[in-house]
Every structure is written in structure tokens, then in C-alpha cells.
Design a protein around this motif. Structure first.
Motif, PDB file in Angstrom:
ATOM      1  N   THR A 197      -9.964  11.483  -6.972  1.00 16.45           N
ATOM      2  CA  THR A 197      -9.485  10.095  -7.031  1.00 16.45           C
ATOM      3  C   THR A 197     -10.543   9.086  -7.468  1.00 16.45           C
ATOM      4  OG1 THR A 197      -9.984   9.756  -4.677  1.00 16.45           O
ATOM      5  CG2 THR A 197      -7.747  10.497  -5.243  1.00 16.45           C
ATOM      6  N   GLU A 198     -11.789   9.502  -7.617  1.00 17.66           N
ATOM      7  CA  GLU A 198     -12.880   8.552  -7.819  1.00 17.66           C
ATOM      8  C   GLU A 198     -12.778   7.736  -9.108  1.00 17.66           C
ATOM      9  OE1 GLU A 198     -16.542  10.722  -7.718  1.00 17.66           O
ATOM     10  OE2 GLU A 198     -16.087  11.866  -9.531  1.00 17.66           O
ATOM     11  N   PRO A 212      -9.649   3.049  -9.547  1.00 19.18           N
ATOM     12  CA  PRO A 212     -10.030   2.040  -8.547  1.00 19.18           C
ATOM     13  C   PRO A 212      -8.897   1.672  -7.584  1.00 19.18           C
ATOM     14  CG  PRO A 212      -9.701   1.002 -10.690  1.00 19.18           C
ATOM     15  CD  PRO A 212      -9.611   2.493 -10.906  1.00 19.18           C
ATOM     16  N   ARG A 242       2.652   3.878  -7.952  1.00 12.91           N
ATOM     17  CA  ARG A 242       1.880   2.624  -7.882  1.00 12.91           C
ATOM     18  C   ARG A 242       2.387   1.624  -8.913  1.00 12.91           C
ATOM     19  NH1 ARG A 242      -2.081  -0.185 -10.249  1.00 12.91           N
ATOM     20  NH2 ARG A 242      -2.452   1.327 -11.906  1.00 12.91           N
ATOM     21  N   GLU A 282      -2.613  -0.608  -3.914  1.00 11.58           N
ATOM     22  CA  GLU A 282      -3.423   0.601  -3.799  1.00 11.58           C
ATOM     23  C   GLU A 282      -2.533   1.756  -3.359  1.00 11.58           C
ATOM     24  OE1 GLU A 282      -7.744  -1.146  -2.286  1.00 11.58           O
ATOM     25  OE2 GLU A 282      -6.367  -0.320  -0.799  1.00 11.58           O
ATOM     26  N   GLN A 323     -11.800  13.143  -2.756  1.00 14.44           N
ATOM     27  CA  GLN A 323     -12.667  12.050  -3.218  1.00 14.44           C
ATOM     28  C   GLN A 323     -13.029  12.231  -4.687  1.00 14.44           C
ATOM     29  OE1 GLN A 323     -15.679  12.518  -0.176  1.00 14.44           O
ATOM     30  NE2 GLN A 323     -14.856  10.821   1.042  1.00 14.44           N
ATOM     31  N   TRP A 338      -3.209   5.058  -0.838  1.00 15.56           N
ATOM     32  CA  TRP A 338      -4.131   5.720   0.070  1.00 15.56           C
ATOM     33  C   TRP A 338      -3.705   7.175   0.209  1.00 15.56           C
ATOM     34  CZ3 TRP A 338      -4.396   1.817   4.763  1.00 15.56           C
ATOM     35  CH2 TRP A 338      -4.948   0.606   4.312  1.00 15.56           C
ATOM     36  N   ILE A 388       0.838  -1.193   0.000  1.00 10.70           N
ATOM     37  CA  ILE A 388       0.000   0.000   0.000  1.00 10.70           C
ATOM     38  C   ILE A 388       0.878   1.250   0.000  1.00 10.70           C
ATOM     39  CG2 ILE A 388      -1.815   1.287   1.218  1.00 10.70           C
ATOM     40  CD1 ILE A 388      -2.702  -1.524   0.228  1.00 10.70           C
ATOM     41  N   PHE A 390      -7.024   3.986  -6.094  1.00  9.03           N
ATOM     42  CA  PHE A 390      -6.864   5.124  -5.182  1.00  9.03           C
ATOM     43  C   PHE A 390      -7.961   5.116  -4.131  1.00  9.03           C
ATOM     44  CE2 PHE A 390      -4.702   8.124  -8.524  1.00  9.03           C
ATOM     45  CZ  PHE A 390      -3.597   7.298  -8.545  1.00  9.03           C
ATOM     46  N   LYS A 391      -7.584   5.320  -2.876  1.00  7.73           N
ATOM     47  CA  LYS A 391      -8.522   5.396  -1.752  1.00  7.73           C
ATOM     48  C   LYS A 391      -8.200   6.640  -0.935  1.00  7.73           C
ATOM     49  CE  LYS A 391      -9.926   1.191  -2.735  1.00  7.73           C
ATOM     50  NZ  LYS A 391     -10.612   1.127  -3.968  1.00  7.73           N
ATOM     51  N   VAL A 392      -9.207   7.211  -0.311  1.00  5.44           N
ATOM     52  CA  VAL A 392      -9.014   8.347   0.596  1.00  5.44           C
ATOM     53  C   VAL A 392      -9.189   7.828   2.013  1.00  5.44           C
ATOM     54  CG1 VAL A 392      -9.852  10.618   1.319  1.00  5.44           C
ATOM     55  CG2 VAL A 392      -9.840  10.004  -1.123  1.00  5.44           C
ATOM     56  N   ASN A 393      -8.202   8.079   2.854  1.00  2.33           N
ATOM     57  CA  ASN A 393      -8.229   7.652   4.253  1.00  2.33           C
ATOM     58  C   ASN A 393      -8.165   8.919   5.109  1.00  2.33           C
ATOM     59  OD1 ASN A 393      -7.118   6.984   6.904  1.00  2.33           O
ATOM     60  ND2 ASN A 393      -6.836   4.920   6.101  1.00  2.33           N
TER      61      ASN A 393
END
Length: 188
Positions: A63-64, A67, A26, A33, A60, A35, A4, A69-72
Motif C-alpha cells: 500500500t505504500e 497516499p 475509494r 482514505e 505496508q 484503511w 473512511i 491507503f493506510k494500514v491499521n
């Protein structure tokens, strides 16, 4: 074990440079992924110019479409000054079967000796450094260097452009521009 990437910052606003860095690292590091972790208050900068909720929403939107990419929001939820060590301790405890790769620009590579408890942090995370105009990725610390296309943009530059009504088309994702306009961000 999943790999990650962690990309932290104020993301005030998020821009294509952030997205390019995340995607290039990445691919180069074969990460599962990336984050994005927006900070509440970075220890080495002034406070963000916009509210945390707006920065989360912009991130959000930015990055939407990817797939991977995630927001933490761990650092926003914690509030106060955000030290990478605290974040990584929490993530390692919550996700013990994941290897973390903390992505930093060359400006932060040069600043590593000043990071809060950097030696302890090195036992929790692998650092990945990307080049940035005017900086070198030279350090005594173990940092994996990833070459990315050079795009010399910054959120502070974009805030200045937005305040002066200059276009940020092709630098900020369209959905983020719409959000900025709808919420009248960066006007003062």
C-alpha cells in the motif's frame, strides 16, 4: 465529515485484487482514505498461514505507493478472533467525526446474515459490496454495490502457486514478492 473505507482480511498475501478493490471503491464512494485492517484470526476462516508481523509488513509494502491507503493494526494488537462489531465500536469511539464504509466481497454479502450481531453492526458502519465471481450482491441488508473490474484471484490460490514455485508476477506487487522470497514465506 471524513469518509473512511475499511478493508479487512488476512492479506495472506496481499495482492492486486485487494488494491484494485480499495481504489475502485475509494473513487466510486468518494472516500478520503481506505484503511486496510489485517485480522489476527478471522471468525469464519482458519488461522492465517503466516505470522501477523509478516502480513503487516507485506501490507505496508503493498500500500505504500498510494497516499490514500493506510494500514491499521487494531485487530492484530487485540489478537484472538476478530469480530467486525468490536473493531467498529472501537473505531467509532476513537474517531467519532469519521463515517466508515466497510468494504466486502459478494461472498461476504451472502454471509451477512451469519455475521456476529450484524444488526448492531449496521448502526455503526455502511456496507459496500463488490462483485466476486460466482456470487451475487443480493441481500436484505443495506449494502451499496460498487462495480469493479473482475479479477478472479485469491490469497489461497496464490499461496498454492508460491508453494509450487509458480510465478505470481503481475498479481502480487513486486515489493511483496521480494519480501516473500527474502523471508521464505509460503514454501511449505
Amino acid at each position: 465529515m471524513e469518509r473512511i473505507g475499511i478493508l479487512g482480511g488476512t492479506f495472506d498475501p496481499p495482492h492486486l485484487g485487494h488494491l484494485l478493490i480499495a481504489e475502485e471503491v475509494r473513487l466510486a464512494m468518494e472516500l478520503n482514505e481506505v484503511w486496510f485492517i489485517p485480522t489476527y484470526t478471522p471468525p469464519h476462516k482458519d488461522a492465517a498461514k503466516t505470522k501477523a508481523i509478516d502480513r503487516i509488513k507485506m501490507l505496508q509494502l503493498a500500500t505504500e505507493s498510494n497516499p490514500f491507503f493506510k494500514v491499521n493494526t487494531i485487530e492484530i494488537e487485540r489478537s484472538g478472533k476478530s469480530y467486525t462489531l468490536d473493531t467498529m465500536k472501537y473505531l467509532k469511539k476513537e474517531f467519532p467525526k469519521k463515517d466508515f464504509y466497510f468494504i466486502i466481497g459478494a461472498d461476504m454479502v451472502e454471509y451477512l446474515p451469519h455475521w456476529h450481531k450484524v444488526d448492531e453492526l449496521l448502526s455503526l458502519v455502511n456496507f459496500v459490496g463488490v462483485k466476486r465471481s460466482g456470487y451475487q450482491v443480493d441481500t436484505e441488508y443495506p449494502v451499496t454495490e460498487v462495480d469493479i473490474p473482475m479479477i478472479d484471484i485469491s490469497s489461497s490460490m496464490l499461496r498454492n502457486w508460491l508453494r509450487s514455485k509458480r510465478s505470481v508476477n503481475y498479481i502480487v506487487p513486486d515489493s511483496v514478492i521480494s519480501y516473500i522470497e527474502e523471508n521464505r514465506l509460503y514454501e511449505n
